[in-house]
Design a protein around this motif. Structure first.
Motif, PDB file in Angstrom:
ATOM      1  N   GLY A  51       4.906  -7.809   0.660  1.00  0.00           N
ATOM      2  CA  GLY A  51       4.796  -6.360   0.508  1.00  0.00           C
ATOM      3  C   GLY A  51       5.536  -5.842  -0.708  1.00  0.00           C
ATOM      4  O   GLY A  51       5.084  -4.909  -1.372  1.00  0.00           O
TER       5      GLY A  51
ATOM      6  N   VAL B 174       5.102  -3.465   6.628  1.00  0.00           N
ATOM      7  CA  VAL B 174       4.473  -3.362   5.307  1.00  0.00           C
ATOM      8  C   VAL B 174       4.086  -1.924   5.039  1.00  0.00           C
ATOM      9  O   VAL B 174       4.276  -1.404   3.945  1.00  0.00           O
TER      10      VAL B 174
ATOM     11  N   ASP C  60       7.683  -9.271   4.238  1.00  0.00           N
ATOM     12  CA  ASP C  60       8.479  -8.322   3.450  1.00  0.00           C
ATOM     13  C   ASP C  60       8.387  -8.646   1.957  1.00  0.00           C
ATOM     14  O   ASP C  60       8.223  -7.747   1.123  1.00  0.00           O
TER      15      ASP C  60
ATOM     16  N   VAL D 296      -3.809  -3.162   3.677  1.00  0.00           N
ATOM     17  CA  VAL D 296      -3.344  -4.247   4.545  1.00  0.00           C
ATOM     18  C   VAL D 296      -4.361  -4.460   5.648  1.00  0.00           C
ATOM     19  O   VAL D 296      -4.765  -3.513   6.312  1.00  0.00           O
TER      20      VAL D 296
END
Length: 105
Positions: free
Chosen positions: A53, A89, A50, A98
């Motif tokens: 991201g 994400v 998190d 990603v």
């Protein structure tokens, strides 16, 4: 966001540290910085994903989520873990590339 990719190539896993920061290309062919997050199935890993991201910037950064397993029989669980991390994400940073990777050691 692009679909997650995965690999079981041990050589790729060995190259993660040397490849960090140069694994992708952004708009116009510019190099992307790669933020590598090694994850396991726990809350701390989710928090790390998190945070990565949230600090990643579109056009500048890419995220790579990596987990290690000891045998191919564990690959399914690892793929599920990475899919959950990828989804979190993807919801928060849709414009940052990603990639996911399962390394069998």
């Amino acid at each position: 966001a692009p679909a997650p990719s995965s690999s079981t190539n041990n050589e790729e896993g060995a190259d993660l540290a040397t490849g960090a920061g140069s694994a992708g290309r952004g708009p116009g062919g510019s190099h992307l910085n790669t933020i590598v997050v090694f994850v396991i199935n726990n809350r701390a890993s989710q928090v790390a994903v998190d945070i990565a991201g949230s600090v990643a910037k579109s056009g500048r950064d890419a995220l790579r989520l990596v987990t290690f397993v000891s045998s191919d029989s564990q690959r399914g669980d690892a793929d599920e873990l990475l899919a959950r991390m990828y989804a979190s994400v993807s919801q928060s940073q849709r414009s940052v590339p990603v990639a996911t990777e399962v390394v069998v050691r």
